[in-house]
Write an enzyme that holds these catalytic residues in place. Sequence first.
Site, PDB file in Angstrom:
ATOM      1  N   ASN A   1       0.848  -1.200   0.000  1.00 54.40           N
ATOM      2  CA  ASN A   1       0.000   0.000   0.000  1.00 54.40           C
ATOM      3  C   ASN A   1       0.880   1.244   0.000  1.00 54.40           C
ATOM      4  O   ASN A   1       2.107   1.153   0.009  1.00 54.40           O
ATOM      5  CB  ASN A   1      -0.949  -0.011   1.208  1.00 54.40           C
ATOM      6  CG  ASN A   1      -0.167  -0.106   2.498  1.00 54.40           C
ATOM      7  OD1 ASN A   1       0.583   0.796   2.854  1.00 54.40           O
ATOM      8  ND2 ASN A   1      -0.309  -1.231   3.195  1.00 54.40           N
TER       9      ASN A   1
ATOM     10  N   LYS B   1       8.214 -17.349 -10.637  1.00 56.97           N
ATOM     11  CA  LYS B   1       7.487 -16.208 -11.166  1.00 56.97           C
ATOM     12  C   LYS B   1       6.250 -16.709 -11.943  1.00 56.97           C
ATOM     13  O   LYS B   1       6.365 -17.618 -12.771  1.00 56.97           O
ATOM     14  CB  LYS B   1       8.414 -15.411 -12.107  1.00 56.97           C
ATOM     15  CG  LYS B   1       7.786 -14.150 -12.613  1.00 56.97           C
ATOM     16  CD  LYS B   1       8.757 -13.381 -13.488  1.00 56.97           C
ATOM     17  CE  LYS B   1       7.999 -12.294 -14.213  1.00 56.97           C
ATOM     18  NZ  LYS B   1       8.745 -11.770 -15.346  1.00 56.97           N
TER      19      LYS B   1
ATOM     20  N   PHE C   1      -4.428   3.411  14.743  1.00 57.71           N
ATOM     21  CA  PHE C   1      -4.714   4.399  13.701  1.00 57.71           C
ATOM     22  C   PHE C   1      -5.858   3.883  12.846  1.00 57.71           C
ATOM     23  O   PHE C   1      -5.989   2.672  12.659  1.00 57.71           O
ATOM     24  CB  PHE C   1      -3.473   4.643  12.830  1.00 57.71           C
ATOM     25  CG  PHE C   1      -2.648   5.784  13.321  1.00 57.71           C
ATOM     26  CD1 PHE C   1      -1.940   5.672  14.503  1.00 57.71           C
ATOM     27  CD2 PHE C   1      -2.607   6.986  12.621  1.00 57.71           C
ATOM     28  CE1 PHE C   1      -1.197   6.738  14.986  1.00 57.71           C
ATOM     29  CE2 PHE C   1      -1.862   8.058  13.093  1.00 57.71           C
ATOM     30  CZ  PHE C   1      -1.161   7.936  14.278  1.00 57.71           C
TER      31      PHE C   1
ATOM     32  N   LYS D   1     -13.657   0.915  15.892  1.00 58.77           N
ATOM     33  CA  LYS D   1     -12.371   0.226  16.084  1.00 58.77           C
ATOM     34  C   LYS D   1     -11.867   0.367  17.517  1.00 58.77           C
ATOM     35  O   LYS D   1     -11.299  -0.545  18.087  1.00 58.77           O
ATOM     36  CB  LYS D   1     -11.323   0.789  15.126  1.00 58.77           C
ATOM     37  CG  LYS D   1     -11.275   0.009  13.840  1.00 58.77           C
ATOM     38  CD  LYS D   1     -10.348   0.616  12.829  1.00 58.77           C
ATOM     39  CE  LYS D   1     -10.958   0.395  11.456  1.00 58.77           C
ATOM     40  NZ  LYS D   1     -10.209   1.021  10.398  1.00 58.77           N
TER      41      LYS D   1
ATOM     42  N   LYS E   1     -11.504  -3.256  19.143  1.00 60.15           N
ATOM     43  CA  LYS E   1     -10.148  -3.729  19.412  1.00 60.15           C
ATOM     44  C   LYS E   1      -9.737  -3.452  20.848  1.00 60.15           C
ATOM     45  O   LYS E   1      -8.619  -3.752  21.245  1.00 60.15           O
ATOM     46  CB  LYS E   1      -9.142  -3.081  18.446  1.00 60.15           C
ATOM     47  CG  LYS E   1      -9.403  -3.380  16.975  1.00 60.15           C
ATOM     48  CD  LYS E   1      -8.186  -3.081  16.100  1.00 60.15           C
ATOM     49  CE  LYS E   1      -8.544  -3.166  14.635  1.00 60.15           C
ATOM     50  NZ  LYS E   1      -7.375  -3.251  13.750  1.00 60.15           N
TER      51      LYS E   1
HETATM   52  O1  C5P Z   1      -8.839  -2.586  11.220  1.00 57.16           O
HETATM   53  P1  C5P Z   1      -7.844  -1.673  10.608  1.00 57.16           P
HETATM   54  O2  C5P Z   1      -6.832  -2.398   9.761  1.00 57.16           O
HETATM   55  O3  C5P Z   1      -8.406  -0.508   9.892  1.00 57.16           O
HETATM   56  O4  C5P Z   1      -7.091  -1.057  11.889  1.00 57.16           O
HETATM   57  C1  C5P Z   1      -6.065  -0.186  11.749  1.00 57.16           C
HETATM   58  C2  C5P Z   1      -5.179  -0.243  12.964  1.00 57.16           C
HETATM   59  O5  C5P Z   1      -4.862  -1.605  13.276  1.00 57.16           O
HETATM   60  C3  C5P Z   1      -3.852   0.427  12.728  1.00 57.16           C
HETATM   61  O6  C5P Z   1      -3.419   0.950  13.957  1.00 57.16           O
HETATM   62  C4  C5P Z   1      -2.972  -0.728  12.253  1.00 57.16           C
HETATM   63  O7  C5P Z   1      -1.603  -0.461  12.518  1.00 57.16           O
HETATM   64  C5  C5P Z   1      -3.491  -1.871  13.074  1.00 57.16           C
HETATM   65  N1  C5P Z   1      -3.420  -3.177  12.404  1.00 57.16           N
HETATM   66  C6  C5P Z   1      -2.586  -4.182  12.875  1.00 57.16           C
HETATM   67  N2  C5P Z   1      -2.571  -5.426  12.276  1.00 57.16           N
HETATM   68  C7  C5P Z   1      -3.346  -5.677  11.221  1.00 57.16           C
HETATM   69  C8  C5P Z   1      -4.186  -4.670  10.718  1.00 57.16           C
HETATM   70  C9  C5P Z   1      -4.195  -3.449  11.325  1.00 57.16           C
HETATM   71  O8  C5P Z   1      -1.855  -3.949  13.847  1.00 57.16           O
HETATM   72  N3  C5P Z   1      -3.293  -6.859  10.657  1.00 57.16           N
END
Ligand code: C5P
Length: 404
Positions: free
Chosen positions: A210, A289, A323, A337, A341
């Site tokens: 990304n 590949k 974030f 979130k 979380k």
């Molecule tokens: O659920 P989402 O991916 O939008 O959440 C974003 C937050 O979760 C960010 O703080 C990101 O660093 C963390 N994150 C993580 N592991 C993942 C996905 C997101 O720590 N697999």
Amino acid sequence: MYQLKDKRILLGVTGGIAAYKAAVLLRLLRQQGADVRVVMTKNATEFVTPLTFQALSNKPVHTDLLDVEAETAMGHIELARWADLILIAPASANFIARYANGFAEDLLSTLCLAADSDVVIAPAMNQKMWLHEATQANIDKLKDRSVIILGPVEGDQACGEIGPGRLLEPEGLVAEVSRLFQTDVLAGSRIMITAGPTRELIDPVRFISNRSSGRMGYAIANAAIEAGADVTVISGPVSISSPDRAGIKTVVSANEMHKEVMKSINNIDIFIATAAVADYRLTNISEQKIKKSSDILELSLTKNPDILAEVAALNNAPFTVGFAAETENLEENAQEKLKLKNLDMIAANRVGGDIGFDSDNNALTIFWKNGRQELQKASKEKLARKLIHLVADRYNEKNTNQTH
Ligand code: C5P
């Protein structure tokens, strides 16, 4: 080590014989790594020419509020927003009076009113002018508004008198300014920060990733260091330089990031997840590949571990900050979130336009259980310092509540 590395300092020079010392000050600030832009009042240009400051700063010097050319290059509001700190040295009695009373008829006082950064003034004037009730009343007003006053000091004056009114020497000013960035609000705490993107391999030459540049995470790491914390960064692949005083572990995939975080999370007080972790990885990474053959190629993806959620669910979980980068429904998604979380705090940013991913600027809304704060569009470095202050407040509050 440079005390002011990458700090954006707007140096305001006002009219007075000490204006020549501002040239030395400018050199010292730059020697400490600061990015300095100079704004001079009309009176200051009677003592030293703008050319001197232009040559020493390597940037155009701003003198007029209504200069069309300068406004096109960087408008005055943008200049005020740009600054991490405004330092006015020397500050004349006249400037102090204008600033204390909110006048905005010249560029420098306008910038001071438009700024959201700390403003530091180093007065320099004849001792009787300094001791005059009017000046002292103005200084008190500025102190009440949290303007930081450095000096003046006692000594021989250019006018032949002896007394308080000399500009604090440039070396002293640089030391004081450096100290202002060293906040120590998180002294002794151990912070882990995830940063940057992750890469999920498809085959030996391709991956899914990304646009995260890692800048927000690295800026937070720097701000945490300035706050006195011991900082570890677990970083995905980025092309920016690492924070000077942080321990850094580089990883590629989400699984690797997960492993590195879990290895040392037990010793951590605060966990800040800025990384844009890929939600999915390839179920099977092709060893060779992948050849171009069929018109449609289907890739099977498997969900990655949610590192942040896992850390927040630990028995002795650290203070957790997540974030939420969103393109829509910012507040709802961030609040959800925060709850889902089980985080202590979440920083939500709208991505797109000229903020967010892969950009110099950002704007954040910070949410915690019973509060929120908007952090307006600014450089990622400036936002990082504000975020770290909020984290420190909430973290210290949580600790105090738990020990009572
Ligand atoms: O659920 P989402 O991916 O939008 O959440 C974003 C937050 O979760 C960010 O703080 C990101 O660093 C963390 N994150 C993580 N592991 C993942 C996905 C997101 O720590 N697999």
